[in-house]
Design an enzyme around this catalytic site. Structure first.
Site, short mmCIF file in Angstrom:
data_model
loop_
_atom_site.label_atom_id
_atom_site.label_comp_id
_atom_site.label_asym_id
_atom_site.label_seq_id
_atom_site.Cartn_x
_atom_site.Cartn_y
_atom_site.Cartn_z
N HIS A 144 1.16 -1.52 -0.13
CA HIS A 144 0.01 0.09 0.20
C HIS A 144 1.21 1.22 -0.23
CE1 HIS A 144 -3.62 2.22 0.99
NE2 HIS A 144 -3.02 3.34 1.37
N LYS A 209 -12.34 11.62 -3.68
CA LYS A 209 -13.00 10.45 -2.65
C LYS A 209 -13.18 11.50 -1.61
CE LYS A 209 -11.41 6.61 -0.60
NZ LYS A 209 -10.24 5.03 -1.04
N ASP A 237 -6.93 0.15 -8.31
CA ASP A 237 -6.33 0.24 -7.08
C ASP A 237 -5.37 -0.56 -6.67
OD1 ASP A 237 -6.31 1.82 -4.28
OD2 ASP A 237 -9.05 1.15 -4.71
C1 R5P Z 1 -6.91 2.98 0.35
O1 R5P Z 1 -6.24 3.18 0.68
C2 R5P Z 1 -6.92 1.77 -0.63
O2 R5P Z 1 -6.03 2.47 -1.03
C3 R5P Z 1 -8.21 1.01 -1.01
O3 R5P Z 1 -9.09 1.84 -1.92
C4 R5P Z 1 -9.14 0.57 0.20
O4 R5P Z 1 -8.05 -0.19 1.28
C5 R5P Z 1 -10.24 -0.38 -0.54
O5 R5P Z 1 -10.65 -0.80 0.55
P1 R5P Z 1 -11.89 -1.34 0.28
O6 R5P Z 1 -12.47 -2.17 -0.81
O7 R5P Z 1 -12.32 -1.80 1.49
O8 R5P Z 1 -12.77 -0.08 -0.19
#
Ligand code: R5P
Length: 337
Positions: A144, A209, A237
């Site tokens: 991440h 967002k 993502d």
């Molecule tokens: C957030 O900063 C991460 O990059 C992902 O977007 C996030 O953790 C995804 O989590 P979820 O699928 O629960 O929204």
């Protein structure tokens, strides 16, 4: 990615071990490296404590321990992590010459800073625990936050599945560049989305967002996103956890007139209620890799889901590490951001 053929002598210096959280991936990696997976005894006691034991000598070997910190019916994230720590400890006490931890998905990586007083930096805590157990080197895929490397005092190889995701997206775009647009689901991913767009020769749209005050799991997007009407959107993502981020982005895109939404992410965690959201929601097409086990998602999402194997990338990187080669060269130096 091409395989690197290891010599018999090089193979003899390697001991490949797998935790139980994602045995299939370890099996694929071992096969591609042409190295036998070690025989590791793993047990769970009645009170849920874990036990491991190497079934043969690891003295003097470079031990690679593969354990993705994902969830299965038998393993919670914390079970996977504790089992990994025990495997490192056991290898150290059994006189391994070098210990490389391969955690394709590094759990706790999102808590990479103190956002509020009196919080832990969980990513650093996990890395430090592995170091304390005796890990000499860490390997992970699309963390991440790449800065997490800084919390380990030693080599930390950061691999990326981006070339795999890009290739899968390129397949979809084939010749229809005007119909497609890359969308970044939040400002943190804007630079990466721009890079994908440049590589795929597509336009890029950035979506703001925000999160609801007092309810951080509720993601909010503006009701009209310019530049997506009648187009096929590629949302990228690092992970899909509950799918809240991507599904809410996809919903905003569809409300803004998007025709089709593909989501692509390295780690398909699919925690509840992700599968329900993805099955019935606005997302048309999902691409993930197998850094964590994907069993339930495969059977539920069927043809909506494409799972890319990251075993070739990992096995090649491990072969480079074992033979003193270069890991960054495999990614043309694009694995460090
Ligand atoms: C957030 O900063 C991460 O990059 C992902 O977007 C996030 O953790 C995804 O989590 P979820 O699928 O629960 O929204």
């Amino acid at each position: 990615m091409e395989h690197l053929k290891l010599t018999q002598k090089q193979k003899q210096g390697i001991y490949l071990a797998s935790g139980g959280a994602h045995f299939a991936l370890a099996h694929d990696i071992a096969e591609l490296m042409g190295v036998r997976l070690g025989n590791v005894e793993r047990k769970r006691f009645a009170n849920s404590e874990r036990y491991v034991r190497y079934g043969e000598s690891v003295r003097g070997s470079h031990v690679f321990i593969i354990q993705s910190l994902g969830v299965t019916d038998e393993y919670s994230v914390n079970d996977s992590l504790v089992e990994l720590m025990l495997l490192v400890d056991a290898a150290r006490r059994a006189s391994a010459s070098e210990i490389t931890v391969v955690a394709p998905y590094l759990a706790y990586s999102r808590q990479d800073r103190k956002a509020r007083g009196r919080e832990p930096i969980s990513a650093a805590a996990v890395v430090k625990a592995l170091q304390c157990m005796g890990a000499d080197r860490l390997v992970s895929v699309d963390m991440h936050s790449a800065q997490t490397q800084g919390t380990f005092n030693g080599p930390f190889d950061h691999l990326t599945a981006e070339p795999l995701l890009r290739a899968a997206l390129r397949q979809r775009v084939r010749g229809s560049h005007d119909s497609y647009v890359v969308v970044s689901p939040d400002s943190g991913r804007a630079k990466i989305a721009a890079e994908y767009a440049e590589d795929l020769q597509l336009d890029v749209v950035h979506m703001p967002k925000s999160r609801e005050r007092g309810n951080s799991s509720k993601v909010i997007h503006p009701s009209n996103i310019p530049g997506v009407q009648g187009r096929r959107c590629l949302l990228i993502d690092d992970m899909i956890d509950t799918a809240g981020t991507l599904v809410s982005a996809a919903q905003a895109l569809k409300t803004s007139g998007a025709e089709h939404v593909t989501v692509a992410a390295t780690h398909g965690l699919f925690s509840d209620p992700a599968l329900e959201r993805l099955l019935n929601g606005p997302v048309d097409d999902i691409i993930v890799t197998d850094t964590v086990p994907i069993t339930n998602a495969r059977s539920l999402l069927g043809g909506k889901l494409e799972v890319l194997s990251c075993a070739p990338v990992i096995s090649r990187a491990l072969s480079e590490i074992a033979t003193g080669g270069s890991v960054s060269r495999l990614f043309n130096d694009h694995n460090n951001r």
